[in-house]
Design a protein around this motif. Structure first.
Motif, PDB file in Angstrom:
ATOM      1  N   ALA A 214       2.492 -15.740   7.572  1.00  0.00           N
ATOM      2  CA  ALA A 214       3.546 -15.635   6.554  1.00  0.00           C
ATOM      3  C   ALA A 214       3.002 -14.985   5.290  1.00  0.00           C
ATOM      4  N   VAL A 215       1.829 -15.443   4.855  1.00  0.00           N
ATOM      5  CA  VAL A 215       1.231 -14.864   3.649  1.00  0.00           C
ATOM      6  C   VAL A 215       0.940 -13.386   3.863  1.00  0.00           C
ATOM      7  N   MET A 216       0.479 -13.057   5.056  1.00  0.00           N
ATOM      8  CA  MET A 216       0.157 -11.658   5.360  1.00  0.00           C
ATOM      9  C   MET A 216       1.404 -10.782   5.259  1.00  0.00           C
ATOM     10  N   ILE A 217       2.519 -11.241   5.833  1.00  0.00           N
ATOM     11  CA  ILE A 217       3.762 -10.464   5.749  1.00  0.00           C
ATOM     12  C   ILE A 217       4.141 -10.276   4.284  1.00  0.00           C
ATOM     13  N   CYS A 218       4.148 -11.379   3.532  1.00  0.00           N
ATOM     14  CA  CYS A 218       4.566 -11.313   2.131  1.00  0.00           C
ATOM     15  C   CYS A 218       3.681 -10.338   1.357  1.00  0.00           C
ATOM     16  N   LEU A 219       2.367 -10.446   1.602  1.00  0.00           N
ATOM     17  CA  LEU A 219       1.414  -9.613   0.874  1.00  0.00           C
ATOM     18  C   LEU A 219       1.672  -8.134   1.148  1.00  0.00           C
ATOM     19  N   ILE A 220       1.830  -7.798   2.425  1.00  0.00           N
ATOM     20  CA  ILE A 220       2.023  -6.386   2.794  1.00  0.00           C
ATOM     21  C   ILE A 220       3.338  -5.867   2.220  1.00  0.00           C
ATOM     22  N   VAL A 221       4.397  -6.652   2.411  1.00  0.00           N
ATOM     23  CA  VAL A 221       5.709  -6.192   1.946  1.00  0.00           C
ATOM     24  C   VAL A 221       5.724  -6.068   0.423  1.00  0.00           C
ATOM     25  N   LEU A 222       5.140  -7.069  -0.232  1.00  0.00           N
ATOM     26  CA  LEU A 222       5.085  -7.051  -1.693  1.00  0.00           C
ATOM     27  C   LEU A 222       4.322  -5.823  -2.181  1.00  0.00           C
ATOM     28  N   ALA A 223       3.166  -5.571  -1.554  1.00  0.00           N
ATOM     29  CA  ALA A 223       2.335  -4.445  -1.987  1.00  0.00           C
ATOM     30  C   ALA A 223       3.074  -3.126  -1.809  1.00  0.00           C
ATOM     31  N   PHE A 224       3.740  -2.967  -0.659  1.00  0.00           N
ATOM     32  CA  PHE A 224       4.465  -1.714  -0.440  1.00  0.00           C
ATOM     33  C   PHE A 224       5.645  -1.584  -1.396  1.00  0.00           C
ATOM     34  N   ASN A 225       6.331  -2.711  -1.654  1.00  0.00           N
ATOM     35  CA  ASN A 225       7.459  -2.673  -2.592  1.00  0.00           C
ATOM     36  C   ASN A 225       7.002  -2.228  -3.963  1.00  0.00           C
ATOM     37  N   LEU A 226       5.923  -2.868  -4.457  1.00  0.00           N
ATOM     38  CA  LEU A 226       5.447  -2.560  -5.803  1.00  0.00           C
ATOM     39  C   LEU A 226       4.917  -1.131  -5.871  1.00  0.00           C
ATOM     40  N   LEU A 227       4.221  -0.718  -4.798  1.00  0.00           N
ATOM     41  CA  LEU A 227       3.702   0.649  -4.767  1.00  0.00           C
ATOM     42  C   LEU A 227       4.855   1.650  -4.778  1.00  0.00           C
ATOM     43  N   GLY A 228       5.888   1.357  -3.997  1.00  0.00           N
ATOM     44  CA  GLY A 228       7.051   2.241  -3.963  1.00  0.00           C
ATOM     45  C   GLY A 228       7.718   2.333  -5.324  1.00  0.00           C
ATOM     46  N   ASP A 229       7.874   1.173  -5.979  1.00  0.00           N
ATOM     47  CA  ASP A 229       8.463   1.170  -7.325  1.00  0.00           C
ATOM     48  C   ASP A 229       7.605   1.993  -8.277  1.00  0.00           C
ATOM     49  N   GLY A 230       6.266   1.788  -8.186  1.00  0.00           N
ATOM     50  CA  GLY A 230       5.342   2.523  -9.056  1.00  0.00           C
ATOM     51  C   GLY A 230       5.435   4.018  -8.813  1.00  0.00           C
ATOM     52  N   LEU A 231       5.492   4.406  -7.534  1.00  0.00           N
ATOM     53  CA  LEU A 231       5.595   5.827  -7.206  1.00  0.00           C
ATOM     54  C   LEU A 231       6.882   6.407  -7.761  1.00  0.00           C
ATOM     55  N   ARG A 232       7.953   5.615  -7.670  1.00  0.00           N
ATOM     56  CA  ARG A 232       9.228   6.110  -8.186  1.00  0.00           C
ATOM     57  C   ARG A 232       9.145   6.320  -9.692  1.00  0.00           C
ATOM     58  N   ASP A 233       8.572   5.330 -10.374  1.00  0.00           N
ATOM     59  CA  ASP A 233       8.442   5.465 -11.828  1.00  0.00           C
ATOM     60  C   ASP A 233       7.568   6.653 -12.195  1.00  0.00           C
ATOM     61  N   ALA A 234       6.550   6.920 -11.365  1.00  0.00           N
ATOM     62  CA  ALA A 234       5.601   7.969 -11.714  1.00  0.00           C
ATOM     63  C   ALA A 234       6.093   9.354 -11.334  1.00  0.00           C
ATOM     64  N   PHE A 235       6.780   9.450 -10.192  1.00  0.00           N
ATOM     65  CA  PHE A 235       7.056  10.791  -9.663  1.00  0.00           C
ATOM     66  C   PHE A 235       8.515  11.213  -9.707  1.00  0.00           C
ATOM     67  N   ASP A 236       9.433  10.260  -9.876  1.00  0.00           N
ATOM     68  CA  ASP A 236      10.830  10.672  -9.841  1.00  0.00           C
ATOM     69  C   ASP A 236      11.168  11.460 -11.098  1.00  0.00           C
ATOM     70  N   PRO A 237      11.515  12.749 -10.918  1.00  0.00           N
ATOM     71  CA  PRO A 237      11.754  13.589 -12.100  1.00  0.00           C
ATOM     72  C   PRO A 237      12.923  13.098 -12.943  1.00  0.00           C
ATOM     73  N   LYS A 238      13.837  12.343 -12.322  1.00  0.00           N
ATOM     74  CA  LYS A 238      15.005  11.890 -13.081  1.00  0.00           C
ATOM     75  C   LYS A 238      14.624  10.818 -14.092  1.00  0.00           C
ATOM     76  N   LEU A 239      13.510  10.131 -13.825  1.00  0.00           N
ATOM     77  CA  LEU A 239      13.131   9.020 -14.695  1.00  0.00           C
ATOM     78  C   LEU A 239      12.199   9.449 -15.816  1.00  0.00           C
ATOM     79  N   LYS A 240      11.819  10.739 -15.814  1.00  0.00           N
ATOM     80  CA  LYS A 240      10.886  11.203 -16.857  1.00  0.00           C
ATOM     81  C   LYS A 240      11.530  11.093 -18.226  1.00  0.00           C
ATOM     82  N   ASP A 241      10.735  10.603 -19.198  1.00  0.00           N
ATOM     83  CA  ASP A 241      11.340  10.524 -20.529  1.00  0.00           C
ATOM     84  C   ASP A 241      11.050  11.770 -21.322  1.00  0.00           C
TER      85      ASP A 241
END
Lengths: 356, 303
Positions: free
Chosen positions: A329-356
């Protein structure tokens, strides 16, 4: 000063600058200017933002650690995910449901005699198999499924979406109606249904990798390929609709470039960031789906473990061996959490629409 | 408006039809008929049975007949128990609807409250705490949460009795079903609330001297809830699929556990009836939320 710099002043209110009031920049000042406007590429700029995001960086570290663990552990630990533990070449039937870091009677005797037994880091399961190795292989399977399914979705979605967006008109309309319908299908129910059916219909040669994963897994991939690409297709189509209006596309068309080349060379590279972000966020959802199916009993073929099927089988001895549920259970949570946060981070970093 | 609704309804009907067709033909693609069990009846009996259930006709005709029966509310009988499926469906649906309804209400109310708190106390500790837990919650599969809750509160602490005929305590199943959508709604509300608080109309209201309470509830929250409304459809889908396993874990005899036991028993009519029923439910709800969404927000134009 050259001739044209000595232009006469036309009127006192003219905005024409008086060059005499200016002096040439020194070498040092020029260098300063260079430093200030150092050119940055899209990738560099995004990476700089990503590095500033501690959550995303932490996720990368965790994912790398998990990756190292599942690569290295099977080479270090002398047990397999499916084999009963053997002591000195003898099958040890007493090594059932051991707690972490304990030894069975047979093993203890062997140790007392001076033999060496590798510790069972997470104990053993009800069939005398090393639980650590099962969790490791379960993680391998879950990650493999997540990555493979996402790549599948990526390929189909980009292909379909780019054709639909680039073609436009009637073709686009028909293709998008199909997407609308698939989009409103209840996906998980369809996954379950098709898994039930496909697992009955498909058979493989025994011994091949496909047979090891089991028909359930293959049907999961098929279902992902059939149903989950629509989100990606919509995304890519939307991007392409706006990108294809650019002048460079017109220029490419006017010198006779073929549609396929324009899509590949001129349009797709411009929406690659959106595609990558969406893929990163697709991985955890695929892992979720796989663990759900395994939990229901439609996942990988036994004895191959997956995190979901491990959690499911841990339910039987929940009262006595709760840690068997906790680890997967911890392993699933850890992997999913890490990918979720990484995806959010990538979106914040690379999505041109979010650039200030 | 009317055109949009009609268009969406046509799409929904087409989708429902496709779901029914996929389900029916998928089931028929499985090798072996329903009467080829271990205790196979004699060929004569089998023929009679096949005639009785129209199994001797081509698949296309069977589909038409089946759909006709479904329209009359006749889903056939279970292969294992011989009970009328409409009957099973209805009894278990009542339980599932209760469970799912409670989970939905809890998720929506708690999600909106927590999301608003997080937005109003931006970057203070309540905000950080709420966002931390909601991020964690979106990474926890509902079956893991359900099993952990069962382990801690029923087995280890013994606070809540395990689900049985005498005691049906909905607390744990509702929690395990509502945590994920609640976390999602919390994050959604926070983003849209922050967005709404930065709008010009909020500044205007503040400048006019409207009380902070009224600004938050009347001007900001109302507009912030519109994106939340769009999540109601997907939330229902999540609760339905989540209840498949949660009911199984807590041994609640709802639709979900019927579906799962149908899969393990390979009781095809049950799988089919539940799939179709739930699919229709989801599609109809999606349609309703989409229409309500457009009605509530006058800024959205109909294509």
């Amino acid at each position: 000063m050259s001739e044209e710099n000595k232009l006469p002043k036309r009127s006192p209110f003219s905005a024409q600058i008086d060059l005499a009031k200016f002096e040439l920049a020194t070498e040092e000042e020029k260098r300063q200017q260079d430093v200030m406007s150092e050119s940055t590429t899209f990738l560099k700029d995004g990476m700089r933002r990503l590095k500033k995001n501690p959550l995303a960086m932490g996720s990368i570290v965790i994912l790398v650690l998990i990756l190292l663990l599942i690569i290295i552990a099977p080479r270090v630990v002398p047990y397999t995910y499916s084999g009963i533990i053997t002591v000195d070449g003898v099958r040890d039937k007493s090594a059932k449901n051991l707690a972490p870091f304990t030894y069975s009677k047979l093993e203890q005797e062997y140790i007392d005699e001076g033999g060496k037994v590798f510790p069972h880091i997470l104990g053993t399961d009800e069939m005398c198999r090393d639980y650590f190795m099962r969790v490791i292989y379960g993680t391998r399977v879950s990650l493999f499924v997540g990555l493979f399914a996402s790549v599948l979705v990526l390929i189909i979605g980009v292909f379909y979406g780019s054709i639909s967006g680039y073609a436009g008109g009637r073709v686009d309309m028909i293709m998008m109606r199909i997407v609308d319908i698939i989009y409103s299908l209840p996906d998980l129910l369809m996954v379950i249904l098709l898994s039930v059916v496909l697992s009955q219909v498909i058979t493989f040669q025994p011994g091949s990798l496909m047979a090891k994963l089991g028909s359930n897994m293959i049907s999961l991939f098929i279902v992902f390929g059939l149903l989950y690409w629509v989100g990606m297709a919509r995304l890519v189509r939307g991007q392409i609709l706006s990108i294809k209006e650019n002048e460079y596309v017109l220029a490419a068309q006017s010198i006779g470039a073929k549609s396929g080349r324009i899509i590949k060379r001129h349009i797709l590279p411009n929406c690659i960031s959106v595609i990558i972000i969406s893929t990163a966020l697709q991985i955890p959802s695929a892992i979720f789906t796989e663990s759900f199916l395994s939990f229901v009993g439609l996942g990988v073929q036994a004895p191959m473990p997956s995190l979901g099927s491990l959690a499911n089988s841990a339910r039987d001895g929940l009262q006595s061996y709760p840690y068997k549920l906790v680890f997967p259970a911890v392993m699933i949570c850890l992997i999913v959490l890490a990918f979720n946060l990484l995806g959010d981070g990538l979106r914040d970093a690379f999505d041109p629409k979010l650039k200030d | 408006m009317a055109r949009y609704v009609v268009k969406r309804m046509i799409l929904a009907v087409v989708t429902i039809f496709i779901v029914c067709a996929i389900t029916f033909f998928a089931m028929n693609a499985i090798p072996g008929g329903p009467f080829n069990a271990e205790k196979a009846p004699s060929p004569e009996v089998q023929k009679v049975l096949e005639k009785r259930y129209n199994l001797d006709k081509p698949v296309g005709t069977q589909f038409v007949l089946y759909m006709k029966n479904v329209f009359r509310g006749d889903f056939g009988v279970s292969l294992k128990t011989g009970r009328d499926i409409a009957d099973i469906l209805w009894t278990s649906f009542k339980i599932s609807a209760k469970l799912g309804g409670m989970a939905a209400v809890v998720a929506i109310i708690c999600g909106i409250v927590l999301g608003s708190i997080a937005a109003l106390m931006r970057n203070k500790w309540p905000d950080r705490l709420i966002i931390f837990f909601s991020t964690l919650a979106t990474a926890t599969p509902s079956f893991v949460l359900a099993t952990l809750l069962l382990l801690v509160f029923c087995i280890k602490l013994g606070w809540i009795p395990v689900w049985s005929a005498e005691s049906n305590n909905y607390v744990l199943p509702v929690i395990s079903l509502s945590v994920y959508p609640m976390a999602y709604i919390t994050r959604l509300t926070k983003t849209s609330m922050l967005d709404a608080l930065g709008q010009d109309y909020v500044r205007t209201a503040k400048a006019k001297g409207v009380s902070p309470k009224k600004v938050i509830f009347k001007h900001a929250l109302r507009n912030a809830l519109i994106p939340v409304l769009t999540y109601v459809g997907p939330m229902l889908a999540f609760i339905i699929t989540g209840s498949l396993v949660v009911e199984n874990i807590f041994t609640i005899g709802g639709l979900g556990s019927k579906f799962i036991s149908g899969i393990t028993n390979r009781d095809y009519p049950i799988i089919m009836a539940t799939t179709m029923f739930l699919a229709v439910l989801m599609i109809v709800f999606n349609l309703l939320t989409d229409i309500i969404y457009k009605v509530v927000d006058p800024r959205i134009t109909f294509e």
